[in-house]
Design an enzyme around this catalytic site. Sequence first.
Site, PDB file in Angstrom:
ATOM      1  N   ARG A 115      36.640  34.822  24.440  1.00 17.17           N
ATOM      2  CA  ARG A 115      37.513  35.967  24.174  1.00 17.17           C
ATOM      3  C   ARG A 115      37.450  36.356  22.706  1.00 17.17           C
ATOM      4  O   ARG A 115      37.375  35.482  21.811  1.00 17.17           O
ATOM      5  CB  ARG A 115      38.948  35.572  24.529  1.00 17.17           C
ATOM      6  CG  ARG A 115      39.974  36.684  24.471  1.00 17.17           C
ATOM      7  CD  ARG A 115      39.788  37.687  25.547  1.00 17.17           C
ATOM      8  NE  ARG A 115      40.966  38.535  25.722  1.00 17.17           N
ATOM      9  CZ  ARG A 115      40.934  39.653  26.454  1.00 17.17           C
ATOM     10  NH1 ARG A 115      39.830  40.066  27.064  1.00 17.17           N
ATOM     11  NH2 ARG A 115      42.027  40.373  26.607  1.00 17.17           N
ATOM     12  N   THR A 400      34.058  46.740  32.116  1.00 14.74           N
ATOM     13  CA  THR A 400      34.045  45.304  32.468  1.00 14.74           C
ATOM     14  C   THR A 400      33.120  45.050  33.667  1.00 14.74           C
ATOM     15  O   THR A 400      32.825  45.957  34.431  1.00 14.74           O
ATOM     16  CB  THR A 400      35.477  44.777  32.701  1.00 14.74           C
ATOM     17  OG1 THR A 400      36.254  45.111  31.560  1.00 14.74           O
ATOM     18  CG2 THR A 400      35.530  43.287  32.897  1.00 14.74           C
ATOM     19  N   ASP A 440      44.443  44.932  24.030  1.00 16.77           N
ATOM     20  CA  ASP A 440      45.092  44.105  25.058  1.00 16.77           C
ATOM     21  C   ASP A 440      46.276  43.328  24.476  1.00 16.77           C
ATOM     22  O   ASP A 440      47.033  42.689  25.213  1.00 16.77           O
ATOM     23  CB  ASP A 440      44.104  43.102  25.676  1.00 16.77           C
ATOM     24  CG  ASP A 440      43.296  43.718  26.819  1.00 16.77           C
ATOM     25  OD1 ASP A 440      43.493  44.913  27.108  1.00 16.77           O
ATOM     26  OD2 ASP A 440      42.470  43.006  27.408  1.00 16.77           O
ATOM     27  N   SER A 465      43.434  39.787  31.666  1.00 13.35           N
ATOM     28  CA  SER A 465      43.704  39.674  33.109  1.00 13.35           C
ATOM     29  C   SER A 465      42.472  39.206  33.861  1.00 13.35           C
ATOM     30  O   SER A 465      42.491  39.104  35.092  1.00 13.35           O
ATOM     31  CB  SER A 465      44.113  41.035  33.678  1.00 13.35           C
ATOM     32  OG  SER A 465      45.238  41.515  33.012  1.00 13.35           O
ATOM     33  N   GLY A 486      38.586  45.610  36.125  1.00 13.99           N
ATOM     34  CA  GLY A 486      39.703  46.452  36.557  1.00 13.99           C
ATOM     35  C   GLY A 486      40.948  46.364  35.706  1.00 13.99           C
ATOM     36  O   GLY A 486      42.037  46.689  36.171  1.00 13.99           O
ATOM     37  N   GLY A 487      40.817  45.918  34.446  1.00 16.66           N
ATOM     38  CA  GLY A 487      42.000  45.843  33.583  1.00 16.66           C
ATOM     39  C   GLY A 487      43.034  44.931  34.222  1.00 16.66           C
ATOM     40  O   GLY A 487      42.690  43.947  34.878  1.00 16.66           O
TER      41      GLY A 487
HETATM   42  N1  GLU Z   1      40.379  43.975  28.751  1.00 12.60           N
HETATM   43  C1  GLU Z   1      40.703  43.661  30.101  1.00 12.60           C
HETATM   44  C2  GLU Z   1      41.179  42.232  30.216  1.00 12.60           C
HETATM   45  O1  GLU Z   1      40.710  41.384  29.503  1.00 12.60           O
HETATM   46  C3  GLU Z   1      39.574  43.894  31.027  1.00 12.60           C
HETATM   47  C4  GLU Z   1      39.255  45.351  31.087  1.00 12.60           C
HETATM   48  C5  GLU Z   1      38.713  45.822  32.385  1.00 12.60           C
HETATM   49  O2  GLU Z   1      38.617  45.079  33.334  1.00 12.60           O
HETATM   50  O3  GLU Z   1      38.359  46.998  32.466  1.00 12.60           O
HETATM   51  O4  GLU Z   1      42.007  41.954  31.008  1.00 12.60           O
END
Ligand code: GLU
Length: 581
Positions: A115, A400, A440, A465, A486-487
Site C-alpha cells: 500500500r 483497479t 482514500d 477496501s 470497485g472502490g
Molecule cells: N483505492 C481503492 C481501495 O484501495 C480501490 C479503488 C478501486 O477499486 O477502484 O480501496
Amino acid sequence: MRLTRVIRITTLLLACVALPARAQSDGADTPPEAATGRVTKHLVTAKRHMVVAADPLAAEAGRAMLRAGGNALDAAIAVQMVLNMVEPQSSGIGGGGFLIHYDAKTRRMAAWDGRETAPAAATPERFLVDGKPLRFGDAVASGLSVGVPGVLAMLEAAHRAHGRLPWQALFAPALRLADDGFPVSQRLAELIASDTLLSKNTAARALFHHPDGTPLRAGETLNNPELGRVLRTISREGAKAFYQGDIAADIVAAVHAHMRPGDMTVQDIAAYQPRRREVLCSVYRTQHICGMPPPSSGTATIAMMLAMLERFPLAKMKPGSLEAVHLFSEAGRLAYADRDRYLADPDFVTPPLAQLLDRNYLARRSALIRDDRSLGTAPPGDFAGAQAFGDDHTAALPSTTQISVVDDDGNAVSFTSSVESAFGSRILVRGFLLNNQLTDFSLLPSSNGMPAANRVEPGKRPRSSMAPTLVFDAQNRLRYVLGSPGGSMIINYVAKTLVGLIDWKLDAQQAADLPNFGSRNRTTELEAGTAAEDLAPQLRARGHAVRVLPMSSGVHVIAITPGKGLSGGADPRREGVALGD
Ligand code: GLU
C-alpha cells in the site's frame, strides 16, 4: 544446478514468449466490452494452471510464465507489468496493491502489503483549504493525492520469498509490448475519451492522444517506449532503480510541479517499506475465507457481513432474489458502519478487530436485521477507547484490477492492484501514472470532535477496501481464488460472489456474472440494466432508499475442484479473461 536450469528457462522465455493478437480472448465470444457494456463470457476449464486477469495480453503473459515453469507469484508479476502497459488506467508501478500468497507445499499463506504511504511532511489537514475539504475531484487530480508507490517494492519482496523464475524474466512480455506497441483496448479508449482531467497533464496528453489532441481510439497502436526503458532498468537492477535515483527524482519533480503540488521527497520514496502481514481468516459455513488484514478494511468487513448472514438460509433463496438482496444489504449496512468508524492503518491506530469479529458480537449485530424492514442507516458498535472515523469519499471508480493465479503445484496468488481512480492522479512520469491513493484517507481530520482513525498522518497507509481472497474448505483444501476492483464497493462485490459460490453453488463464471447489489450503509445500491434493478419497488416498500447505478465490478475467480481441475470466470463488465492449460 538449479541456477543453470533457471537461466535456461529464462533464455527460453525471452526467446519465445509469443503474445496473442488482441482479438484472441479465450472465454469471451464477443469483442471486448465497452466501458459501460457487458459481454457474455464462458467458463474456462484447465487441468494444470490458470490465470484470470483484466486484459487478454496480460493473462497471456501470466500463462507464458506458467508454461515456462514459473509459479503463481512469477505469473502474477508478469501480469502486473503487462497491465501497467495495456491497462494503465487501473494499476502499475506508480500505485500500490495487496497480494495474498498460498504455498501449497507448506500450506502457509502470506499477506503482502504494498500500500502507498503518506509523505513524511503530510498532516491531517492535508486536504483542507480554509478549514474545508478540497473538492474531491480537485484532491484526486493533484500532487497531494499521490502516495509513495508500493507495488514494485512489495512484488520484489514477495518474489524473493516465493518466486521461482529470475526477476528479469518476468518483464519479457511487457518489454515486448513496449518495443512493438499494442492495440488500445475498447475500455481504455473509452476512458481516455471520457476523462476530462487526463489531457490536462502534458505528458499524459502526449501519450494517450494524437498530436491534434484527439484521443487514441480502440485498436490504434499505443507506444510507450519510456515505460519500456523504466521497466528494462528495473528488470536488470531491481526495485531500487525505482526507489533510489533519477526515477524517484522525476516522481518528486512531477508531484511538485502540479498546480496543487504535493510534498513528497526522494527520501520518502527511498524509505518505502512493504509489509508482510498475517492473513486474516474467518469461517463462513464450512469454508475458511482468507485475505488482507488492515490497512485494508476489505476482508474484515466481508467477514462481518458473512457472519451476520450465516443464520439465514441463503442456499434456499434464489440468487439475487428479493429476500437475499434485502438480507445482504442489511448485513452490509451493519458491517460498513463498523468499517467506517474503526478500521485504519494498524501501524497508527489499533482497530478493535478481535471485538468486531467476535461471534457473539456479530450475532448481536445480526439480530438487528429484520426480515420485513430496512434498518435505514445502521449505527456502529460502541467500543470504548476506539477512535472515530469521519467520512468516506471512495466512489466506485472504473479503476483497479484483480489478478488471480493458480499454478501447476497448486500455489495461488490473489492480487488486487490499484492506482485508485481511473488514471490515478493523472500525473504521468516516464510513461507510468502516479496514484491518487491518499484520497482514500479521511479528508476531514476529525468528526464530532473525535480524531478520524483514517486521518492523514506521516508515513501512514490510507485505509483500503481491496479484498484479495482465498477460500479453503473444511479439509483445508484451496477451493477459490478471487477478488475485484470497485472502490469501497469491492466489499459487496466480493461478499456477494462468495455467497454465489458457497450458498448458491454457482460456477466461477456464473458467480462473476451475478448482478451487483448491496448497501454501504447509505442507499441500497442495485446494478443498472440487470435483474437487480427490478427489485427496486419491492425494496422501497421495505423502507430501502434505493439507488440504481452502473456498478463496474471486475471479479476474477478461479475455482479448484479437488480431483477435477480448475475453472475460471471473468467479470462480464470488463475485458478480463481466464486462460489455462
Ligand atoms: N483505492 C481503492 C481501495 O484501495 C480501490 C479503488 C478501486 O477499486 O477502484 O480501496
